[in-house]
Design an enzyme around this catalytic site. Structure first.
Site, PDB file in Angstrom:
ATOM      1  N   ALA A   1       0.880  -1.189  -0.124  1.00  0.00           N
ATOM      2  CA  ALA A   1      -0.028  -0.104   0.014  1.00  0.00           C
ATOM      3  C   ALA A   1       0.709   1.362  -0.128  1.00  0.00           C
ATOM      4  O   ALA A   1       0.495   2.273  -0.638  1.00  0.00           O
ATOM      5  CB  ALA A   1      -0.738   0.060   1.275  1.00  0.00           C
ATOM      6  N   GLU A   2       2.071   1.107   0.738  1.00  0.00           N
ATOM      7  CA  GLU A   2       2.812   2.496   0.853  1.00  0.00           C
ATOM      8  C   GLU A   2       3.658   2.635  -0.585  1.00  0.00           C
ATOM      9  O   GLU A   2       3.746   3.596  -0.969  1.00  0.00           O
ATOM     10  CB  GLU A   2       3.879   1.963   1.844  1.00  0.00           C
TER      11      GLU A   2
ATOM     12  N   LEU B   1      26.081 -21.911 -25.960  1.00  0.00           N
ATOM     13  CA  LEU B   1      27.015 -22.832 -25.459  1.00  0.00           C
ATOM     14  C   LEU B   1      27.093 -24.110 -25.731  1.00  0.00           C
ATOM     15  O   LEU B   1      26.025 -24.766 -26.230  1.00  0.00           O
ATOM     16  CB  LEU B   1      26.307 -22.749 -23.708  1.00  0.00           C
TER      17      LEU B   1
ATOM     18  N   GLU C   1      26.362 -22.179 -12.025  1.00  0.00           N
ATOM     19  CA  GLU C   1      25.210 -21.381 -12.137  1.00  0.00           C
ATOM     20  C   GLU C   1      24.068 -22.384 -12.594  1.00  0.00           C
ATOM     21  O   GLU C   1      24.363 -22.934 -13.606  1.00  0.00           O
ATOM     22  CB  GLU C   1      25.285 -20.344 -12.834  1.00  0.00           C
TER      23      GLU C   1
ATOM     24  N   LYS D   1      21.132 -23.063 -15.144  1.00  0.00           N
ATOM     25  CA  LYS D   1      20.714 -22.673 -16.429  1.00  0.00           C
ATOM     26  C   LYS D   1      19.293 -22.457 -16.479  1.00  0.00           C
ATOM     27  O   LYS D   1      18.386 -23.360 -16.630  1.00  0.00           O
ATOM     28  CB  LYS D   1      21.293 -23.649 -17.498  1.00  0.00           C
TER      29      LYS D   1
ATOM     30  N   ASP E   1      15.671 -21.768 -17.784  1.00  0.00           N
ATOM     31  CA  ASP E   1      15.040 -22.322 -19.074  1.00  0.00           C
ATOM     32  C   ASP E   1      13.947 -20.890 -19.412  1.00  0.00           C
ATOM     33  O   ASP E   1      12.838 -20.999 -19.240  1.00  0.00           O
ATOM     34  CB  ASP E   1      14.250 -23.513 -18.817  1.00  0.00           C
TER      35      ASP E   1
ATOM     36  N   ARG F   1      18.485 -12.517 -28.445  1.00  0.00           N
ATOM     37  CA  ARG F   1      19.557 -13.145 -29.063  1.00  0.00           C
ATOM     38  C   ARG F   1      19.676 -13.212 -30.681  1.00  0.00           C
ATOM     39  O   ARG F   1      20.480 -12.973 -31.237  1.00  0.00           O
ATOM     40  CB  ARG F   1      19.747 -14.531 -28.548  1.00  0.00           C
TER      41      ARG F   1
ATOM     42  N   TYR G   1      23.374 -13.248 -16.162  1.00  0.00           N
ATOM     43  CA  TYR G   1      24.274 -14.127 -16.234  1.00  0.00           C
ATOM     44  C   TYR G   1      25.565 -13.838 -16.654  1.00  0.00           C
ATOM     45  O   TYR G   1      26.634 -14.731 -16.855  1.00  0.00           O
ATOM     46  CB  TYR G   1      23.977 -15.601 -16.746  1.00  0.00           C
TER      47      TYR G   1
ATOM     48  N   LYS H   1      23.815 -30.508 -19.253  1.00  0.00           N
ATOM     49  CA  LYS H   1      22.202 -30.558 -19.204  1.00  0.00           C
ATOM     50  C   LYS H   1      21.608 -31.381 -18.304  1.00  0.00           C
ATOM     51  O   LYS H   1      22.452 -32.560 -18.162  1.00  0.00           O
ATOM     52  CB  LYS H   1      21.782 -30.667 -20.541  1.00  0.00           C
TER      53      LYS H   1
ATOM     54  N   CYS I   1     -19.135 -46.803 -13.249  1.00  0.00           N
ATOM     55  CA  CYS I   1     -17.797 -47.277 -12.648  1.00  0.00           C
ATOM     56  C   CYS I   1     -17.308 -48.466 -13.277  1.00  0.00           C
ATOM     57  O   CYS I   1     -17.998 -49.366 -13.585  1.00  0.00           O
ATOM     58  CB  CYS I   1     -17.948 -47.610 -11.075  1.00  0.00           C
TER      59      CYS I   1
ATOM     60  N   CYS J   1     -17.080 -51.292 -10.604  1.00  0.00           N
ATOM     61  CA  CYS J   1     -18.441 -52.096 -10.059  1.00  0.00           C
ATOM     62  C   CYS J   1     -19.747 -51.693 -10.591  1.00  0.00           C
ATOM     63  O   CYS J   1     -20.549 -52.215 -10.333  1.00  0.00           O
ATOM     64  CB  CYS J   1     -18.748 -51.565  -8.618  1.00  0.00           C
TER      65      CYS J   1
ATOM     66  N   CYS K   1     -17.392 -42.534  -8.416  1.00  0.00           N
ATOM     67  CA  CYS K   1     -18.021 -43.608  -8.405  1.00  0.00           C
ATOM     68  C   CYS K   1     -18.833 -43.607  -7.197  1.00  0.00           C
ATOM     69  O   CYS K   1     -18.323 -43.148  -6.227  1.00  0.00           O
ATOM     70  CB  CYS K   1     -17.119 -44.836  -8.360  1.00  0.00           C
TER      71      CYS K   1
ATOM     72  N   CYS L   1     -17.896 -50.950  -3.916  1.00  0.00           N
ATOM     73  CA  CYS L   1     -16.896 -50.876  -4.865  1.00  0.00           C
ATOM     74  C   CYS L   1     -15.653 -51.504  -4.735  1.00  0.00           C
ATOM     75  O   CYS L   1     -14.900 -51.108  -3.854  1.00  0.00           O
ATOM     76  CB  CYS L   1     -16.648 -49.553  -5.259  1.00  0.00           C
TER      77      CYS L   1
HETATM   78  O1  I6G Z   1      22.574 -19.190 -22.615  1.00  0.00           O
HETATM   79  C1  I6G Z   1      23.034 -18.810 -21.511  1.00  0.00           C
HETATM   80  C2  I6G Z   1      22.563 -19.154 -20.376  1.00  0.00           C
HETATM   81  C3  I6G Z   1      23.288 -19.172 -19.252  1.00  0.00           C
HETATM   82  C4  I6G Z   1      24.377 -18.461 -21.679  1.00  0.00           C
HETATM   83  C5  I6G Z   1      25.307 -18.468 -20.396  1.00  0.00           C
HETATM   84  C6  I6G Z   1      24.514 -18.784 -19.201  1.00  0.00           C
HETATM   85  O2  I6G Z   1      25.417 -18.536 -18.164  1.00  0.00           O
HETATM   86  C7  I6G Z   1      24.754 -18.963 -17.098  1.00  0.00           C
HETATM   87  N1  I6G Z   1      26.349 -18.058 -20.572  1.00  0.00           N
HETATM   88  C8  I6G Z   1      27.032 -17.851 -21.691  1.00  0.00           C
HETATM   89  C9  I6G Z   1      28.567 -17.311 -21.842  1.00  0.00           C
HETATM   90  C10 I6G Z   1      26.515 -18.038 -22.870  1.00  0.00           C
HETATM   91  N2  I6G Z   1      24.876 -18.321 -22.894  1.00  0.00           N
HETATM   92  C11 I6G Z   1      26.996 -17.826 -24.129  1.00  0.00           C
END
Ligand code: I6G
Length: 674
Positions: free
Chosen positions: A36-37, A85, A116, A118, A120, A139, A228, A317, A411, A414, A429, A435
């Site tokens: 609210a603020e 990558l 890190e 990745k 999606d 990209r 990233y 992956k 059902c 039964c 059912c 049953c």
């Molecule tokens: O597509 C990407 C996802 C995450 C990346 C990536 C990444 O780093 C956590 N890092 C690089 C250097 C590149 N694609 C090219």
């Protein structure tokens, strides 16, 4: 308007306050003031800018959603190519990547990598000039992408202006735009209510939302940024290690992953991969692997690039969570409470690390939503330990022989009529314990480990006992004889005796286990335990009406109704009576008033990730001991439980001198209190 005028100064002050609150809310997930603020400050700035339009500047928080819908996105060249990558799929391939890195660097020493998750999502480039967002682009083909600035400006975790100090003159930040799972589910629910088509997964939803020509639409979608890395940098210096660069980005207002870590050599990287894979399903967003990067920028430069990918980074992956297969047939299963679930029988397919040949179709609404037919090619998703789901149909592959799926009117077990309860998606059912399917499921549940824990009484044996007519309810279990059991297939004398012993042992139980074993709809283990603790005895529980049941922590009107309805049914009371007559017993629990619970009056805050339980479980455990679990740290906080990945809440606790404990100490505390 002069720069010293009251209005000018007030607008500047409001913008800086809103910038700070925005960062705390959307990036740090740690708001300082109530919504609210924030709204009040925003409205004041909007009113001021409306009265004096000359006060409006491009990076004002009021200007996130602006501009009219575009006809098309303009193409823009990247200042530096946006690479992709290389992928690896197992430990051996990752070790080979590390070997290549060390050969090129002519070293036998272990290399430090950044680790890190990745995300999606959709990769984007953000250009800041003098600390102000100038351009956002996709990209594209790596050399040129689409200008999606107007859309990206609407994403609240994307800073329009950087905070902190020492920004380079020009800074290109790269990151992933993603949609959190909860936001995706809400978006799809809304689409379903409005009769429009939802998205197949969070990634498609993020892509579709960014591709909108009208920024207002993008603004209505729950998108987030995870930075990233950096691309072009002019007129400024960044740290010499990738992980430090990311921390610098966080200090300038970007959200970065909470799971950032350095690892030395292959083994530490593999441990990170395994840890992240274990918590993948519990993360609030989808990830599809781990990105490992040589952490030293100097070594990255020495390693360089091949074709379109850096030699110093790799994406390891996770097994794919979605695959395509054919729907061979649909069968209908009757559950413990009579709900009839359509189950997809599939051409076996390897997905999420296992071979899947069945998936749930949930209910008739879901079949309708998917528009699926037998013979269709479907996309299956298996995430973590969740039951595999059919997410969509590949209509272009539909054969002419595809057949409609008809929900049965009676059902399948039964033959009793099926009924759909108003406001519920499930068809049930109506046969109740007539049953055999419901009977079997109720007995299997009663015997299960978390319920009465009858060792040796597995699902197959219950099926056989019911089919042979030896038992029709839980009570009958206690009438079984060694002769009857020994007559069953694959049941020797010894196993028969073992089962009789296990049945005897099960008679001595606890109230929470017994309540759970009764199989009351929507009463899981946690609710059974709370009910038992609250009422102390079955008699007290039986005497409670719906209103009194709702006084129990976490029991809402639906569960209260289910419990009251269950105990109002004389057939259920007969079963309970029968079980007691057969010797099933437990000790009553001393009811403790809330204020006498060991953590009564204490406030805890949870931050970061715990390995041994989810945050919800940790919260429930603390609350069961009387503690209050708050979302943010203040002077009033008594203790912060911090797991790996803890961020601003941990720093705040440290700065306020609030005690902080790690997961090991937390588990010890729970053990001591139990
Ligand atoms: O597509 C990407 C996802 C995450 C990346 C990536 C990444 O780093 C956590 N890092 C690089 C250097 C590149 N694609 C090219």
């Amino acid at each position: 308007m002069p720069e010293y005028s009251q209005e000018f100064l007030r607008a500047q002050q409001l913008r800086s306050e809103l910038l700070r609150h925005n960062h705390r809310y959307y990036v740090l997930d740690d708001p300082e003031v109530p919504d609210a603020e924030y709204d009040r400050l925003m409205r004041e700035l909007q009113a001021l800018e409306e009265r004096f339009p000359e006060l409006i500047i491009a990076d004002s928080p009021t200007q996130r959603v602006g501009g009219s819908p575009l006809d098309a996105f303009a193409e823009v060249a990247h200042l530096r190519p946006m690479l992709s990558l290389d992928n690896v799929f197992d430990a051996e391939e990752f070790a080979a990547f590390d070997r290549r890195v060390r050969e090129r660097l002519k070293t036998t020493a272990e290399v430090e990598y950044s680790c890190e998750p990745k995300y999606d999502g959709i990769a984007i480039s953000l250009i800041y000039r003098k600390g102000v967002l100038e351009r956002a682009a996709t990209r594209g083909d790596g050399n040129a992408g689409e200008d999606i600035t107007l859309n990206v400006r609407t994403i609240k975790s994307v800073p329009l202006r950087l905070i902190g100090e020492g920004h380079p003159e020009l800074l290109e930040v790269r990151g992933e735009i993603y949609m959190p799972k909860a936001g995706f589910e809400q978006l799809n629910r809304r689409a379903q209510e409005q009769g429009t088509k939802g998205f197949v997964n969070p990634r498609n939803a993020a892509a579709g939302s960014l591709r909108q020509l009208d920024p207002k639409l993008t603004a209505s979608r729950p998108l987030m940024l995870c930075a990233y890395g950096v691309g072009e940098v002019q007129g400024g210096e960044l740290p010499g290690r990738h992980t430090d660069t990311l921390r610098q980005l966080a200090a300038w207002g970007f959200s970065i992953t909470r799971d950032l870590q350095e690892a030395l050599g292959v083994n530490e990287c593999l441990s990170f991969y395994q840890r992240l894979q274990a918590k993948r399903a519990d993360l609030p967003y989808d990830i599809d692997g781990v990105v490992f990067k040589v952490n030293s920028l100097e070594l990255q430069v020495a390693l360089g690039f091949v074709a379109k990918a850096p030699r110093w980074a790799v994406a390891f992956k996770f097994p794919a969570q979605e695959e395509m297969t054919t729907l061979r047939a649909v069968e209908f299963q009757v559950g413990r409470t009579g709900s009839i679930t359509p189950v997809a029988r599939l051409e076996p397919v390897f997905v999420g690390g296992v071979t899947v040949s069945n998936a749930t179709l949930h209910n008739s609404d879901e079949i309708e939503r998917l528009g699926v037919k037998v013979g269709d090619t479907v996309i299956i998703r298996r995430a973590g330990d969740v039951i595999p789901q059919v997410v969509s149909v590949v209509l272009s592959k539909r054969p002419t022989s595809a057949q409609e799926i008809c929900f049965p009117a009676t059902c399948p077990v039964c033959g009793s009529p099926v009924a759909r309860v108003e406001g519920e998606a499930a068809v049930r059912c109506t046969g109740g314990l007539i049953c055999p399917a419901q009977r079997k499921e109720a007995i299997k549940h009663y015997a299960s480990r978390q319920a009465m824990d009858i060792e040796g009484l597995g699902d197959k044996l219950v099926d056989a006992l019911v089919e042979k007519g030896l038992i029709t309810s839980m009570e009958d279990l206690y009438e079984l004889t060694a002769e009857q059991l020994a007559g069953l297939e694959r049941m020797g004398k010894k196993s028969a005796q073992n089962l009789l012993d296990a049945l005897e042992r099960s008679k001595s139980t606890t109230l929470p286990k017994f309540l759970f074993a009764l199989g009351i709809r929507d009463v899981g283990q946690a609710t059974a335990a709370t009910l038992a603790k609250h009422f102390g005895s079955l008699e007290n529980l039986l005497a409670a009406d719906e209103l009194r049941l709702q006084e129990v922590q976490d029991v809402g009107p639906i569960v209260a109704k289910r419990v009251a309805t269950f105990f109002a049914d004389p057939r259920n009371l007969d079963v309970i009576q029968g079980l007691r007559e057969h010797g099933v017993h437990w000790a009553d629990i001393a009811v403790m008033p809330r204020e006498t619970l060991p953590l009564a009056g204490k406030t805890y805050v949870l931050t970061g990730n715990l390995e041994s339980m989810t945050r919800e479980d940790a919260k429930a455990r603390l609350e069961a001991f009387g503690a209050k679990v708050a979302g943010s740290v203040s002077k009033k906080t008594d203790c912060v439980v911090a797991g790996p990945g803890a961020g601003s809440k941990l720093s705040k606790a440290e700065s306020l001198g609030v005690p902080v404990i790690d997961e090991a100490a937390f588990l010890k505390l729970l053990e001591q209190l139990a």
